[in-house]
Write a protein that holds these residues in place. Structure first.
Motif, PDB file in Angstrom:
ATOM      1  N   ALA A   1       0.809  -1.221   0.000  1.00 25.93           N
ATOM      2  CA  ALA A   1       0.000   0.000   0.000  1.00 25.93           C
ATOM      3  C   ALA A   1       0.841   1.270   0.000  1.00 25.93           C
ATOM      4  O   ALA A   1       0.406   2.300  -0.516  1.00 25.93           O
ATOM      5  CB  ALA A   1      -0.932   0.005   1.213  1.00 25.93           C
ATOM      6  N   LEU A   2       2.035   1.222   0.595  1.00 21.48           N
ATOM      7  CA  LEU A   2       2.848   2.422   0.755  1.00 21.48           C
ATOM      8  C   LEU A   2       4.207   2.262   0.081  1.00 21.48           C
ATOM      9  O   LEU A   2       4.878   1.244   0.249  1.00 21.48           O
ATOM     10  CB  LEU A   2       3.064   2.730   2.242  1.00 21.48           C
ATOM     11  N   ARG A   3       4.578   3.297  -0.663  1.00 24.79           N
ATOM     12  CA  ARG A   3       5.909   3.315  -1.274  1.00 24.79           C
ATOM     13  C   ARG A   3       6.514   4.709  -1.163  1.00 24.79           C
ATOM     14  O   ARG A   3       5.816   5.676  -0.868  1.00 24.79           O
ATOM     15  CB  ARG A   3       5.818   2.881  -2.739  1.00 24.79           C
ATOM     16  N   LEU A   4       7.800   4.790  -1.397  1.00 28.51           N
ATOM     17  CA  LEU A   4       8.538   6.026  -1.187  1.00 28.51           C
ATOM     18  C   LEU A   4       8.705   6.812  -2.485  1.00 28.51           C
ATOM     19  O   LEU A   4       9.039   6.233  -3.521  1.00 28.51           O
ATOM     20  CB  LEU A   4       9.925   5.719  -0.607  1.00 28.51           C
ATOM     21  N   ARG A   5       8.519   8.098  -2.412  1.00 29.04           N
ATOM     22  CA  ARG A   5       8.797   8.944  -3.563  1.00 29.04           C
ATOM     23  C   ARG A   5      10.318   9.106  -3.698  1.00 29.04           C
ATOM     24  O   ARG A   5      11.053   9.136  -2.703  1.00 29.04           O
ATOM     25  CB  ARG A   5       8.124  10.302  -3.414  1.00 29.04           C
ATOM     26  N   LYS A   6      10.774   9.227  -4.931  1.00 28.22           N
ATOM     27  CA  LYS A   6      12.205   9.241  -5.225  1.00 28.22           C
ATOM     28  C   LYS A   6      12.944  10.328  -4.447  1.00 28.22           C
ATOM     29  O   LYS A   6      14.063  10.101  -3.948  1.00 28.22           O
ATOM     30  CB  LYS A   6      12.416   9.445  -6.731  1.00 28.22           C
ATOM     31  N   GLN A   7      12.348  11.494  -4.334  1.00 29.43           N
ATOM     32  CA  GLN A   7      13.053  12.618  -3.716  1.00 29.43           C
ATOM     33  C   GLN A   7      13.347  12.355  -2.239  1.00 29.43           C
ATOM     34  O   GLN A   7      14.365  12.825  -1.724  1.00 29.43           O
ATOM     35  CB  GLN A   7      12.234  13.897  -3.886  1.00 29.43           C
ATOM     36  N   PHE A   8      12.478  11.607  -1.566  1.00 31.65           N
ATOM     37  CA  PHE A   8      12.795  11.234  -0.191  1.00 31.65           C
ATOM     38  C   PHE A   8      13.934  10.220  -0.160  1.00 31.65           C
ATOM     39  O   PHE A   8      14.866  10.342   0.647  1.00 31.65           O
ATOM     40  CB  PHE A   8      11.575  10.654   0.528  1.00 31.65           C
ATOM     41  N   VAL A   9      13.878   9.231  -1.000  1.00 33.07           N
ATOM     42  CA  VAL A   9      14.937   8.218  -1.052  1.00 33.07           C
ATOM     43  C   VAL A   9      16.298   8.881  -1.225  1.00 33.07           C
ATOM     44  O   VAL A   9      17.295   8.491  -0.582  1.00 33.07           O
ATOM     45  CB  VAL A   9      14.674   7.228  -2.204  1.00 33.07           C
ATOM     46  N   GLN A  10      16.354   9.898  -2.055  1.00 30.74           N
ATOM     47  CA  GLN A  10      17.628  10.547  -2.355  1.00 30.74           C
ATOM     48  C   GLN A  10      18.202  11.319  -1.177  1.00 30.74           C
ATOM     49  O   GLN A  10      19.382  11.682  -1.201  1.00 30.74           O
ATOM     50  CB  GLN A  10      17.460  11.467  -3.565  1.00 30.74           C
ATOM     51  N   LYS A  11      17.414  11.536  -0.141  1.00 32.65           N
ATOM     52  CA  LYS A  11      17.944  12.172   1.067  1.00 32.65           C
ATOM     53  C   LYS A  11      18.991  11.279   1.744  1.00 32.65           C
ATOM     54  O   LYS A  11      19.788  11.756   2.558  1.00 32.65           O
ATOM     55  CB  LYS A  11      16.811  12.471   2.060  1.00 32.65           C
ATOM     56  N   PHE A  12      18.997  10.002   1.410  1.00 33.39           N
ATOM     57  CA  PHE A  12      19.950   9.068   2.001  1.00 33.39           C
ATOM     58  C   PHE A  12      21.068   8.686   1.036  1.00 33.39           C
ATOM     59  O   PHE A  12      21.789   7.722   1.279  1.00 33.39           O
ATOM     60  CB  PHE A  12      19.228   7.806   2.485  1.00 33.39           C
ATOM     61  N   ASP A  13      21.206   9.424  -0.050  1.00 31.25           N
ATOM     62  CA  ASP A  13      22.307   9.162  -0.975  1.00 31.25           C
ATOM     63  C   ASP A  13      23.641   9.528  -0.324  1.00 31.25           C
ATOM     64  O   ASP A  13      23.726  10.511   0.426  1.00 31.25           O
ATOM     65  CB  ASP A  13      22.137   9.985  -2.260  1.00 31.25           C
ATOM     66  N   GLY A  14      24.677   8.759  -0.612  1.00 24.85           N
ATOM     67  CA  GLY A  14      26.011   9.081  -0.105  1.00 24.85           C
ATOM     68  C   GLY A  14      26.476   8.109   0.957  1.00 24.85           C
ATOM     69  O   GLY A  14      25.686   7.462   1.654  1.00 24.85           O
ATOM     70  N   ALA A  15      27.793   8.033   1.089  1.00 24.05           N
ATOM     71  CA  ALA A  15      28.410   7.069   2.006  1.00 24.05           C
ATOM     72  C   ALA A  15      28.062   7.331   3.463  1.00 24.05           C
ATOM     73  O   ALA A  15      28.084   6.414   4.284  1.00 24.05           O
ATOM     74  CB  ALA A  15      29.934   7.085   1.819  1.00 24.05           C
ATOM     75  N   ASP A  16      27.732   8.593   3.804  1.00 20.02           N
ATOM     76  CA  ASP A  16      27.389   8.915   5.195  1.00 20.02           C
ATOM     77  C   ASP A  16      26.204   8.102   5.697  1.00 20.02           C
ATOM     78  O   ASP A  16      26.040   7.931   6.919  1.00 20.02           O
ATOM     79  CB  ASP A  16      27.041  10.398   5.335  1.00 20.02           C
ATOM     80  N   PHE A  17      25.389   7.601   4.779  1.00 16.03           N
ATOM     81  CA  PHE A  17      24.148   6.949   5.189  1.00 16.03           C
ATOM     82  C   PHE A  17      24.140   5.443   4.916  1.00 16.03           C
ATOM     83  O   PHE A  17      23.113   4.792   5.079  1.00 16.03           O
ATOM     84  CB  PHE A  17      22.967   7.633   4.497  1.00 16.03           C
ATOM     85  N   ASP A  18      25.282   4.904   4.532  1.00 12.68           N
ATOM     86  CA  ASP A  18      25.351   3.474   4.243  1.00 12.68           C
ATOM     87  C   ASP A  18      25.057   2.638   5.487  1.00 12.68           C
ATOM     88  O   ASP A  18      24.461   1.557   5.394  1.00 12.68           O
ATOM     89  CB  ASP A  18      26.725   3.105   3.688  1.00 12.68           C
ATOM     90  N   ASN A  19      25.475   3.120   6.646  1.00 10.77           N
ATOM     91  CA  ASN A  19      25.287   2.378   7.898  1.00 10.77           C
ATOM     92  C   ASN A  19      24.367   3.108   8.869  1.00 10.77           C
ATOM     93  O   ASN A  19      24.368   2.828  10.066  1.00 10.77           O
ATOM     94  CB  ASN A  19      26.652   2.134   8.559  1.00 10.77           C
ATOM     95  N   ASP A  20      23.595   4.024   8.342  1.00 11.63           N
ATOM     96  CA  ASP A  20      22.696   4.838   9.157  1.00 11.63           C
ATOM     97  C   ASP A  20      21.452   4.024   9.502  1.00 11.63           C
ATOM     98  O   ASP A  20      20.735   3.559   8.613  1.00 11.63           O
ATOM     99  CB  ASP A  20      22.326   6.095   8.370  1.00 11.63           C
ATOM    100  N   ALA A  21      21.181   3.860  10.801  1.00 14.31           N
ATOM    101  CA  ALA A  21      20.028   3.062  11.234  1.00 14.31           C
ATOM    102  C   ALA A  21      18.713   3.655  10.767  1.00 14.31           C
ATOM    103  O   ALA A  21      17.697   2.948  10.693  1.00 14.31           O
ATOM    104  CB  ALA A  21      20.025   2.939  12.760  1.00 14.31           C
ATOM    105  N   ARG A  22      18.699   4.928  10.447  1.00 18.01           N
ATOM    106  CA  ARG A  22      17.478   5.580   9.979  1.00 18.01           C
ATOM    107  C   ARG A  22      17.172   5.220   8.531  1.00 18.01           C
ATOM    108  O   ARG A  22      16.056   5.444   8.059  1.00 18.01           O
ATOM    109  CB  ARG A  22      17.622   7.102  10.133  1.00 18.01           C
ATOM    110  N   ASN A  23      18.161   4.691   7.850  1.00 18.24           N
ATOM    111  CA  ASN A  23      17.998   4.306   6.446  1.00 18.24           C
ATOM    112  C   ASN A  23      17.486   2.873   6.379  1.00 18.24           C
ATOM    113  O   ASN A  23      18.243   1.918   6.251  1.00 18.24           O
ATOM    114  CB  ASN A  23      19.329   4.441   5.711  1.00 18.24           C
ATOM    115  N   THR A  24      16.173   2.729   6.483  1.00 17.69           N
ATOM    116  CA  THR A  24      15.555   1.396   6.406  1.00 17.69           C
ATOM    117  C   THR A  24      14.934   1.159   5.036  1.00 17.69           C
ATOM    118  O   THR A  24      14.052   0.314   4.879  1.00 17.69           O
ATOM    119  CB  THR A  24      14.476   1.233   7.500  1.00 17.69           C
ATOM    120  N   ILE A  25      15.388   1.900   4.051  1.00 20.78           N
ATOM    121  CA  ILE A  25      14.842   1.811   2.698  1.00 20.78           C
ATOM    122  C   ILE A  25      15.234   0.484   2.061  1.00 20.78           C
ATOM    123  O   ILE A  25      16.393   0.063   2.125  1.00 20.78           O
ATOM    124  CB  ILE A  25      15.340   2.986   1.841  1.00 20.78           C
ATOM    125  N   ILE A  26      14.247  -0.170   1.472  1.00 21.31           N
ATOM    126  CA  ILE A  26      14.464  -1.432   0.759  1.00 21.31           C
ATOM    127  C   ILE A  26      14.291  -1.167  -0.732  1.00 21.31           C
ATOM    128  O   ILE A  26      13.230  -0.739  -1.184  1.00 21.31           O
ATOM    129  CB  ILE A  26      13.469  -2.509   1.226  1.00 21.31           C
TER     130      ILE A  26
END
Length: 533
Positions: free
Chosen positions: A338-363
């Motif tokens: 029922a729910l999916r992510l818009r691309k612009q939100f996903v891109q907030k986690f682009d970059g190596a800083d977020f590779d191990n970020d617990a807030r990045n639960t994007i599949i």
């Protein structure tokens, strides 16, 4: 931890007390002969039960099962307070899309093409005005004269009732805060008005003044932070509402009040709250134990079943391809993507800083990031933030209705509000302290590592807006944030399906406010429509 017991019976009782004002609230009592207020308050424990009824309106929709509602002509799922709040604050932004656009009102909201007949906009307005009415009735029924007339003389009980009254005043102020934020105006009613009264229209300045005055006056008499039972508010809740109105004061009344926001943030931070060492434990079935939680909307898969925000999010985030619901403590297929992510939100986690970020639960898996067809549930990435499992991995007792409370206010938000005010040059805030707060969140997200920490030179307003999305996504803040940063209307920042364009198009400034529902206008001649509708 002890919780306030929310019971639908008492909520029913209060709605029946209000049966004479059904034209204003669109409330339909089942039988106005089965309940009289004096009979209600003659019961042992009635005053606390009545208090639970006022709180209960924020979680429950009716006295029956999850599909019941006291609000006429509105589905329970589109009139549940937390769910409506989530729809209006998050579904209308760059964070998320709802796949089933045949569900009334959702298509128009997520494409920013709503009008004054939208049932979700009506649901939120009606539910929030019902909260005002419930609060007013509780205050009418607990005056010294009423208590004396009922022979209530026990000093301890009288002191407790005074505490209850103070909390109810804050709940009413919180209701008006949401009306001010979402609609920019509301009919104004207090306990001094007769029940069957069409309140005058209050604009944002009038509502702001009332909220500020009411909360400031009652604050000293509220329980100290973290000393009330779970599910009941305290001084920190009142300060959160004050902090929010000050943070957004330029939007609401055209006057900056960032220094006032900082003062409230400092008071909350000194109240004994600490960050949960595990970010995701703020979104589990036992999140009521989190030391970070300032206030949440209660959810219980057995006792308070409702189609509220956490039930929607946990079931809705289950992927149509992944069938990963069991990992979240619900059915394997959940609600079928029922729910999916818009691309612009996903891109907030682009970059190596977020590779191990617990807030990045994007599949992502084999999914496309683009959503070219809203009905295609296999397009777009999905999220795994909320869960109906405890921090120890134990599933909630119900595989549909979750035990996970909705985090309305938590400490992380306070840190980010302080940082924003510091970046805006607020008196009383320093950039060094702001960096400390932001880095505390980043270190928590990275398991104690400082690898993703920032310095003062990186603490721009654009950074803070993105960091708020990374920390607080799906927690009903995004629309308000985008408006405050000047990124919601217009075309300076577009996202997928904004304005009904696949890649997003500019939307008009009138959409910073939702319309007053047509039914509400018809029921109260004092109300006027917002410009552009």
């Amino acid at each position: 931890m002890k919780k306030l017991k929310i019971n639908a019976f008492y909520l029913l009782g209060f709605f029946l007390v209000l049966s004479s004002c059904t034209s204003d609230l669109d409330v339909v009592p089942e039988d106005d002969d089965i309940f009289l207020s004096e009979q209600f308050f003659a019961q042992q424990g009635a005053y606390k039960s009545g208090l639970a009824g006022v709180y209960g309106n924020l979680s429950l929709t009716g006295a029956g099962d999850a599909g019941s509602s006291f609000l006429q002509g509105i589905d329970a799922g589109t009139s549940q307070f937390g769910r409506c709040l989530w729809y209006l604050q998050d579904l209308t932004t760059d964070e998320v899309l709802w796949s089933y656009e045949n569900d009334p009102g959702t298509r128009e909201l997520q494409r920013n093409i709503w009008n004054d007949s939208n049932p979700i906009i009506l649901g939120m307005f009606s539910r929030t005005m019902a909260e005002v009415a419930l609060a007013n009735e509780y205050l009418r029924q607990t005056t010294p004269a009423k208590l004396s007339g009922r022979g209530v003389t026990d000093a301890a009980l009288l002191a407790e009732i005074e505490d209850y009254r103070n909390e109810v005043k804050v709940l009413r102020a919180y209701a008006y805060y949401n009306l001010m934020d979402l609609y920019g105006k509301a009919p104004f009613l207090t306990e001094a008005d007769p029940v069957n009264f069409a309140g005058p229209e209050y604009n944002r300045q009038q509502l702001f003044t009332f909220i500020e005055t009411e909360l400031t006056n009652v604050l000293p008499d509220l329980k100290a932070p973290r000393t009330n039972e779970y599910g009941r508010l305290d001084q920190a809740f009142a300060r959160m509402v004050l902090a929010k109105i000050y943070l957004n004061a330029e939007v609401y009344i055209g006057t900056a009040k960032y220094a006032e926001c900082v003062a409230q943030c400092n008071q909350i931070i000194s109240g004994g709250y600490t960050l949960n060492s595990n970010y995701l434990n703020n979104f589990t079935a036992d999140n009521h134990t989190s030391p970070e939680m300032i206030f949440s909307l209660q959810s219980d898969g057995q006792v308070t079943q409702n189609y509220g925000p956490t039930t929607v999010m946990v079931n809705g985030q289950v992927g149509s391809i992944e069938q990963n619901g069991v990992s979240f403590g619900v059915g394997s297929g959940g609600w079928g993507g029922a729910l999916r992510l818009r691309k612009q939100f996903v891109q907030k986690f682009d970059g190596a800083d977020f590779d191990n970020d617990a807030r990045n639960t994007i599949i992502s898996g084999a999914r496309e990031i683009e959503i070219n067809d809203v009905a295609n549930r296999d397009q777009g990435y999905i999220l795994a933030k909320f869960s109906n499992r405890t921090s120890a991995g134990v599933a909630g007792p119900n595989s549909t209705f979750v035990d996970t409370d909705f985090p309305l206010f938590r400490l992380a938000d306070v840190y980010l509000m302080y940082a924003e005010c510091a970046s805006r040059g607020a008196a009383g805030a320093t950039l060094s302290q702001a960096v400390t707060y932001v880095n505390a969140l980043r270190e928590r997200a990275n398991g104690g590592s400082t690898a993703a920490n920032i310095d003062a030179g990186e603490l721009s307003l654009d950074f803070i807006l993105d960091e708020r999305a990374r920390e607080l996504h799906w927690e009903s803040h995004r629309r308000q944030d985008l408006i405050r940063f000047g990124k919601y209307t217009g075309g300076s920042y577009n996202w997928a399906w904004k304005g009904n364009g696949t890649n997003g198009i500019a939307i008009s400034n009138n959409l910073k406010l939702f319309p007053i529902p047509a039914q509400s206008l018809a029921s109260n001649p004092n109300l006027t429509q917002n410009p552009g509708y």
